[in-house]
Scaffold this motif. Structure first.
Motif, PDB file in Angstrom:
ATOM      1  N   ILE A 195       0.858  -1.179   0.000  1.00 28.91           N
ATOM      2  CA  ILE A 195       0.000   0.000   0.000  1.00 28.91           C
ATOM      3  C   ILE A 195       0.893   1.227   0.000  1.00 28.91           C
ATOM      4  O   ILE A 195       1.788   1.347   0.839  1.00 28.91           O
ATOM      5  CB  ILE A 195      -0.914  -0.019   1.242  1.00 28.91           C
ATOM      6  N   LYS A 196       0.662   2.120  -0.953  1.00 30.34           N
ATOM      7  CA  LYS A 196       1.432   3.359  -1.054  1.00 30.34           C
ATOM      8  C   LYS A 196       0.454   4.526  -1.135  1.00 30.34           C
ATOM      9  O   LYS A 196       0.146   5.017  -2.221  1.00 30.34           O
ATOM     10  CB  LYS A 196       2.340   3.323  -2.277  1.00 30.34           C
ATOM     11  N   PRO A 197      -0.055   4.952   0.009  1.00 33.42           N
ATOM     12  CA  PRO A 197      -1.062   6.012   0.010  1.00 33.42           C
ATOM     13  C   PRO A 197      -0.454   7.370  -0.310  1.00 33.42           C
ATOM     14  O   PRO A 197       0.766   7.542  -0.249  1.00 33.42           O
ATOM     15  CB  PRO A 197      -1.579   5.986   1.454  1.00 33.42           C
ATOM     16  N   PRO A 198      -1.317   8.325  -0.618  1.00 36.11           N
ATOM     17  CA  PRO A 198      -0.814   9.685  -0.828  1.00 36.11           C
ATOM     18  C   PRO A 198      -0.271  10.243   0.487  1.00 36.11           C
ATOM     19  O   PRO A 198      -0.687   9.829   1.570  1.00 36.11           O
ATOM     20  CB  PRO A 198      -2.049  10.459  -1.301  1.00 36.11           C
ATOM     21  N   LYS A 199       0.658  11.149   0.380  1.00 28.64           N
ATOM     22  CA  LYS A 199       1.228  11.796   1.571  1.00 28.64           C
ATOM     23  C   LYS A 199       0.287  12.886   2.051  1.00 28.64           C
ATOM     24  O   LYS A 199      -0.401  13.478   1.243  1.00 28.64           O
ATOM     25  CB  LYS A 199       2.604  12.370   1.240  1.00 28.64           C
ATOM     26  N   PRO A 200       0.269  13.154   3.333  1.00 34.51           N
ATOM     27  CA  PRO A 200       1.010  12.524   4.410  1.00 34.51           C
ATOM     28  C   PRO A 200       0.341  11.231   4.856  1.00 34.51           C
ATOM     29  O   PRO A 200      -0.862  11.053   4.711  1.00 34.51           O
ATOM     30  CB  PRO A 200       0.956  13.563   5.532  1.00 34.51           C
ATOM     31  N   PHE A 201       1.152  10.323   5.407  1.00 34.19           N
ATOM     32  CA  PHE A 201       0.605   9.090   5.956  1.00 34.19           C
ATOM     33  C   PHE A 201       1.506   8.605   7.086  1.00 34.19           C
ATOM     34  O   PHE A 201       2.671   9.011   7.187  1.00 34.19           O
ATOM     35  CB  PHE A 201       0.428   8.016   4.879  1.00 34.19           C
ATOM     36  N   GLN A 202       0.941   7.744   7.920  1.00 33.58           N
ATOM     37  CA  GLN A 202       1.682   7.101   9.006  1.00 33.58           C
ATOM     38  C   GLN A 202       1.313   5.631   9.017  1.00 33.58           C
ATOM     39  O   GLN A 202       0.147   5.285   8.819  1.00 33.58           O
ATOM     40  CB  GLN A 202       1.348   7.719  10.361  1.00 33.58           C
ATOM     41  N   VAL A 203       2.312   4.785   9.262  1.00 36.65           N
ATOM     42  CA  VAL A 203       2.098   3.343   9.309  1.00 36.65           C
ATOM     43  C   VAL A 203       2.310   2.876  10.748  1.00 36.65           C
ATOM     44  O   VAL A 203       3.276   3.264  11.400  1.00 36.65           O
ATOM     45  CB  VAL A 203       3.075   2.600   8.360  1.00 36.65           C
ATOM     46  N   PHE A 204       1.383   2.032  11.224  1.00 35.63           N
ATOM     47  CA  PHE A 204       1.440   1.515  12.587  1.00 35.63           C
ATOM     48  C   PHE A 204       1.436  -0.009  12.560  1.00 35.63           C
ATOM     49  O   PHE A 204       0.637  -0.620  11.850  1.00 35.63           O
ATOM     50  CB  PHE A 204       0.214   1.975  13.391  1.00 35.63           C
ATOM     51  N   ASP A 205       2.301  -0.604  13.356  1.00 36.81           N
ATOM     52  CA  ASP A 205       2.325  -2.057  13.549  1.00 36.81           C
ATOM     53  C   ASP A 205       1.170  -2.398  14.489  1.00 36.81           C
ATOM     54  O   ASP A 205       1.084  -1.876  15.592  1.00 36.81           O
ATOM     55  CB  ASP A 205       3.661  -2.454  14.179  1.00 36.81           C
ATOM     56  N   VAL A 206       0.261  -3.265  14.042  1.00 35.81           N
ATOM     57  CA  VAL A 206      -0.883  -3.649  14.879  1.00 35.81           C
ATOM     58  C   VAL A 206      -0.844  -5.135  15.220  1.00 35.81           C
ATOM     59  O   VAL A 206      -1.864  -5.714  15.589  1.00 35.81           O
ATOM     60  CB  VAL A 206      -2.235  -3.269  14.224  1.00 35.81           C
ATOM     61  N   SER A 207       0.331  -5.747  15.136  1.00 34.90           N
ATOM     62  CA  SER A 207       0.440  -7.180  15.403  1.00 34.90           C
ATOM     63  C   SER A 207      -0.016  -7.531  16.822  1.00 34.90           C
ATOM     64  O   SER A 207      -0.545  -8.617  17.039  1.00 34.90           O
ATOM     65  CB  SER A 207       1.865  -7.671  15.156  1.00 34.90           C
ATOM     66  N   GLN A 208       0.134  -6.639  17.778  1.00 30.07           N
ATOM     67  CA  GLN A 208      -0.335  -6.896  19.143  1.00 30.07           C
ATOM     68  C   GLN A 208      -1.855  -7.025  19.193  1.00 30.07           C
ATOM     69  O   GLN A 208      -2.388  -7.664  20.083  1.00 30.07           O
ATOM     70  CB  GLN A 208       0.079  -5.766  20.078  1.00 30.07           C
ATOM     71  N   GLY A 209      -2.542  -6.403  18.250  1.00 25.60           N
ATOM     72  CA  GLY A 209      -3.992  -6.429  18.226  1.00 25.60           C
ATOM     73  C   GLY A 209      -4.573  -7.808  17.980  1.00 25.60           C
ATOM     74  O   GLY A 209      -5.755  -8.034  18.216  1.00 25.60           O
ATOM     75  N   PHE A 210      -3.745  -8.730  17.526  1.00 28.55           N
ATOM     76  CA  PHE A 210      -4.220 -10.088  17.273  1.00 28.55           C
ATOM     77  C   PHE A 210      -4.172 -10.936  18.543  1.00 28.55           C
ATOM     78  O   PHE A 210      -4.584 -12.077  18.549  1.00 28.55           O
ATOM     79  CB  PHE A 210      -3.379 -10.745  16.166  1.00 28.55           C
ATOM     80  N   ASN A 211      -3.653 -10.344  19.641  1.00 32.34           N
ATOM     81  CA  ASN A 211      -3.457 -11.106  20.877  1.00 32.34           C
ATOM     82  C   ASN A 211      -4.448 -10.783  21.984  1.00 32.34           C
ATOM     83  O   ASN A 211      -4.332 -11.320  23.062  1.00 32.34           O
ATOM     84  CB  ASN A 211      -2.037 -10.861  21.408  1.00 32.34           C
ATOM     85  N   GLY A 212      -5.380  -9.877  21.749  1.00 31.93           N
ATOM     86  CA  GLY A 212      -6.294  -9.569  22.840  1.00 31.93           C
ATOM     87  C   GLY A 212      -7.476  -8.741  22.406  1.00 31.93           C
ATOM     88  O   GLY A 212      -7.354  -7.844  21.591  1.00 31.93           O
ATOM     89  N   ILE A 213      -8.631  -9.043  22.994  1.00 39.05           N
ATOM     90  CA  ILE A 213      -9.865  -8.346  22.642  1.00 39.05           C
ATOM     91  C   ILE A 213      -9.849  -6.901  23.128  1.00 39.05           C
ATOM     92  O   ILE A 213     -10.456  -6.034  22.528  1.00 39.05           O
ATOM     93  CB  ILE A 213     -11.101  -9.127  23.170  1.00 39.05           C
ATOM     94  N   GLY A 214      -9.160  -6.611  24.221  1.00 37.18           N
ATOM     95  CA  GLY A 214      -9.105  -5.253  24.749  1.00 37.18           C
ATOM     96  C   GLY A 214      -8.545  -4.263  23.747  1.00 37.18           C
ATOM     97  O   GLY A 214      -9.008  -3.135  23.648  1.00 37.18           O
ATOM     98  N   PHE A 215      -7.543  -4.691  22.995  1.00 36.14           N
ATOM     99  CA  PHE A 215      -6.956  -3.829  21.973  1.00 36.14           C
ATOM    100  C   PHE A 215      -7.981  -3.497  20.894  1.00 36.14           C
ATOM    101  O   PHE A 215      -8.066  -2.365  20.434  1.00 36.14           O
ATOM    102  CB  PHE A 215      -5.737  -4.479  21.317  1.00 36.14           C
ATOM    103  N   LEU A 216      -8.763  -4.493  20.492  1.00 36.50           N
ATOM    104  CA  LEU A 216      -9.746  -4.292  19.434  1.00 36.50           C
ATOM    105  C   LEU A 216     -10.836  -3.320  19.874  1.00 36.50           C
ATOM    106  O   LEU A 216     -11.172  -2.394  19.144  1.00 36.50           O
ATOM    107  CB  LEU A 216     -10.360  -5.624  19.000  1.00 36.50           C
ATOM    108  N   GLU A 217     -11.371  -3.508  21.054  1.00 35.20           N
ATOM    109  CA  GLU A 217     -12.433  -2.620  21.538  1.00 35.20           C
ATOM    110  C   GLU A 217     -11.936  -1.184  21.673  1.00 35.20           C
ATOM    111  O   GLU A 217     -12.628  -0.243  21.302  1.00 35.20           O
ATOM    112  CB  GLU A 217     -12.978  -3.129  22.872  1.00 35.20           C
ATOM    113  N   ASP A 218     -10.724  -1.021  22.203  1.00 33.23           N
ATOM    114  CA  ASP A 218     -10.147   0.314  22.337  1.00 33.23           C
ATOM    115  C   ASP A 218      -9.925   0.940  20.957  1.00 33.23           C
ATOM    116  O   ASP A 218     -10.238   2.110  20.744  1.00 33.23           O
ATOM    117  CB  ASP A 218      -8.828   0.245  23.107  1.00 33.23           C
TER     118      ASP A 218
END
Length: 153
Positions: free
Chosen positions: A33-56
């Motif tokens: 994915i190469k979106p138009p600028k400006p953009f920010q990329v976030f690692d969300v791998s922790q989100g696969f380990n807990g429901i609390g992350f998803l709800e938040d």
């Protein structure tokens, strides 16, 4: 219900438009994915380990969507190879039989994109890279004001 199904024709048109806007080639071994600028990329791998992350993440990202849209404004919720929708972030958010949004904020196996109707900003979920890319100044600023735990650096 707040999630309005898009027709097959609308969905195909939108995916072509998305592919051009973010220079994404679905199905390619090099799909990136190469979106138009400006953009920010976030690692969300922790989100696969807990429901609390998803709800938040759902709650905080919804607040960001609301701050970037007018009360009667709709935006696109696109789930690669699945149903795609128009939804209003200011209306009650209906959940599916699993207690989740019909299009997840954290990609759970498919590419999931939330895009403002004029394509000025959006959230792009990449399940292969386990990232979320936020593009467009309004949404970046809204996320920075109240970032979900998962997107805090």
């Amino acid at each position: 219900m707040n999630w309005h199904d898009l027709s097959e024709e609308e969905t195909e048109y939108l995916w072509r438009r998305v592919n051009r806007a973010v220079k994404w080639k679905p199905g390619s071994i090099f799909a990136s994915i190469k979106p138009p600028k400006p953009f920010q990329v976030f690692d969300v791998s922790q989100g696969f380990n807990g429901i609390g992350f998803l709800e938040d993440a759902e709650m905080q990202i919804l607040k960001a969507f609301q701050s970037c849209t007018l009360e009667q404004e709709f935006m696109y919720a696109l789930d690669w190879q699945h149903e795609c929708y128009l939804f209003n972030p200011h209306a009650p958010i209906d959940k599916n039989e699993f207690g989740e949004w019909p299009v997840p904020v954290i990609p759970n196996g498919d590419y999931c994109f939330f895009i403002q109707q004029d394509f000025q900003w959006g959230l792009l979920g990449d399940p292969r890279q386990q990232t979320i890319t936020i593009f467009g100044s309004p949404l970046i600023k809204a996320i920075e004001r109240n970032a979900p735990f998962l997107l805090q650096k």
